[in-house]
Enzyme design. Structure first.
Site, PDB file in Angstrom:
ATOM      1  N   GLN A  60       0.816  -1.219   0.000  1.00 60.79           N
ATOM      2  CA  GLN A  60       0.000   0.000   0.000  1.00 60.79           C
ATOM      3  C   GLN A  60       0.846   1.265   0.000  1.00 60.79           C
ATOM      4  O   GLN A  60       0.358   2.346  -0.305  1.00 60.79           O
ATOM      5  CB  GLN A  60      -1.022  -0.008   1.146  1.00 60.79           C
ATOM      6  CG  GLN A  60      -0.509   0.341   2.538  1.00 60.79           C
ATOM      7  CD  GLN A  60      -0.319   1.830   2.773  1.00 60.79           C
ATOM      8  OE1 GLN A  60      -1.043   2.644   2.218  1.00 60.79           O
ATOM      9  NE2 GLN A  60       0.665   2.182   3.585  1.00 60.79           N
ATOM     10  N   GLU A  63       0.679   3.513  -3.093  1.00 58.26           N
ATOM     11  CA  GLU A  63      -0.447   4.453  -3.169  1.00 58.26           C
ATOM     12  C   GLU A  63      -0.288   5.589  -2.172  1.00 58.26           C
ATOM     13  O   GLU A  63      -0.542   6.747  -2.487  1.00 58.26           O
ATOM     14  CB  GLU A  63      -1.764   3.722  -2.886  1.00 58.26           C
ATOM     15  CG  GLU A  63      -2.276   2.972  -4.081  1.00 58.26           C
ATOM     16  CD  GLU A  63      -3.633   2.336  -3.840  1.00 58.26           C
ATOM     17  OE1 GLU A  63      -4.360   2.786  -2.941  1.00 58.26           O
ATOM     18  OE2 GLU A  63      -3.950   1.376  -4.558  1.00 58.26           O
ATOM     19  N   GLU A  64       0.127   5.242  -0.943  1.00 59.59           N
ATOM     20  CA  GLU A  64       0.258   6.274   0.089  1.00 59.59           C
ATOM     21  C   GLU A  64       1.277   7.337  -0.328  1.00 59.59           C
ATOM     22  O   GLU A  64       1.077   8.531  -0.128  1.00 59.59           O
ATOM     23  CB  GLU A  64       0.678   5.643   1.427  1.00 59.59           C
ATOM     24  CG  GLU A  64       0.799   6.676   2.543  1.00 59.59           C
ATOM     25  CD  GLU A  64       1.186   6.090   3.894  1.00 59.59           C
ATOM     26  OE1 GLU A  64       0.924   4.892   4.126  1.00 59.59           O
ATOM     27  OE2 GLU A  64       1.750   6.830   4.713  1.00 59.59           O
ATOM     28  N   ARG A  65       2.365   6.882  -0.944  1.00 59.60           N
ATOM     29  CA  ARG A  65       3.414   7.838  -1.327  1.00 59.60           C
ATOM     30  C   ARG A  65       2.975   8.702  -2.507  1.00 59.60           C
ATOM     31  O   ARG A  65       3.276   9.895  -2.559  1.00 59.60           O
ATOM     32  CB  ARG A  65       4.721   7.083  -1.599  1.00 59.60           C
ATOM     33  CG  ARG A  65       5.317   6.607  -0.281  1.00 59.60           C
ATOM     34  CD  ARG A  65       6.466   5.652  -0.385  1.00 59.60           C
ATOM     35  NE  ARG A  65       6.824   5.206   0.969  1.00 59.60           N
ATOM     36  CZ  ARG A  65       7.493   4.099   1.261  1.00 59.60           C
ATOM     37  NH1 ARG A  65       7.899   3.310   0.294  1.00 59.60           N
ATOM     38  NH2 ARG A  65       7.761   3.783   2.508  1.00 59.60           N
TER      39      ARG A  65
END
Ligand SMILES: Cc1cc2nc3c(=O)[nH]c(=O)nc-3n(C[C@H](O)[C@H](O)[C@H](O)COP(=O)(O)OP(=O)(O)OC[C@H]3O[C@@H](n4cnc5c(N)ncnc54)[C@H](O)[C@@H]3O)c2cc1C
Length: 205
Positions: A60, A63-65
């Site tokens: 994940q 996506e978070e970055r």
């Protein structure tokens, strides 16, 4: 944040919330030390497969970055625009601060860097949507976003002079809040490590 739904539920016993910790920035989001003591989670509340939490977290992170990069673009643009407006208005020794070449050239340079970051983000997102692994590009974009956010906020704060040091203006808040970007979601050093790994330039053990 993943644990917030657990409080005040039948299985929240053993979760201890310590005192609130004051922070440099991001003050609208509370931070506490949380300890877990023999906490039991019912199997129906298990997300995914047992023992795979670390893998899910690593996956994940792409996506978070990318999300982290996306969240700074508009505030940085807004800050540059506000700085242009302020320095055009603010006169020192009879002329607007903006009229100094060192000021308007620097703002143009920062705006260019923000556009480059946007391009990298778009490329990474397009590849991700096509189903590719974009760990390298997401890490590069996150590294650049953290460093650029520090550069833009620090430079703009300087152009605001004493006003920039007050809590009355956006620049001081972004200066404090965006410092987290080089730490949270993986530090700059972690991003560099990942990029080096993908470039196959890490020393062998
Ligand atoms: C306000 C805030 C909100 C946060 N929110 C979340 C959240 O919602 N979820 C979550 O999971 N985490 C969250 N974090 C945690 C954040 O992800 C970590 O703080 C971050 O990953 C760094 O870990 P650390 O603080 O343990 O630093 P440390 O591991 O103690 O590292 C300290 C410094 O040493 C550097 N370093 C370590 N090893 C090396 C090396 N081999 N070479 C060079 N440098 C090195 C690190 O890069 C770092 O700069 C949050 C942190 C803050 C401050």
């Amino acid at each position: 944040s993943i644990f917030c739904g657990l409080f005040n539920t039948p299985f929240s016993s053993g979760i201890h919330v310590g005192k609130k910790i004051d922070k440099l920035g991001m003050r609208s989001s509370d931070t506490h030390q949380i300890t877990f003591e023999d906490v039991r989670v019912p199997s129906k509340n298990l997300i995914g497969e047992e023992g795979k939490g670390f893998t899910y977290q690593m996956l994940q992170f792409q996506e978070e970055r990318l999300w982290a990069v996306a969240t700074v673009l508009t505030p940085l643009e807004t800050l540059i625009r506000e700085t242009i407006d302020y320095t055009r208005e603010r006169k020192v020794f009879g002329q607007p601060v903006l009229h100094n070449q060192t000021v308007h050239f620097r703002l143009a340079e920062l705006a260019t860097e923000v556009e480059l970051l946007r391009s990298l983000l778009r490329r990474a997102v397009a590849l991700y949507v096509e189903g590719n692994d974009v760990t390298k590009f997401a890490s590069m974009a996150k590294l650049k976003a953290g460093r650029l956010a520090r550069e833009v906020t620090d430079t703009c704060l300087q152009f605001w002079g004493g006003m920039g040091f007050t809590s009355e203006v956006l620049v001081s808040r972004l200066y404090r809040d965006f410092r987290l970007l080089s730490i949270g979601g993986g530090t700059d050093e972690t991003m560099l490590y990942i990029i080096c790994k993908h470039m196959e330039i890490l020393p062998s053990k």
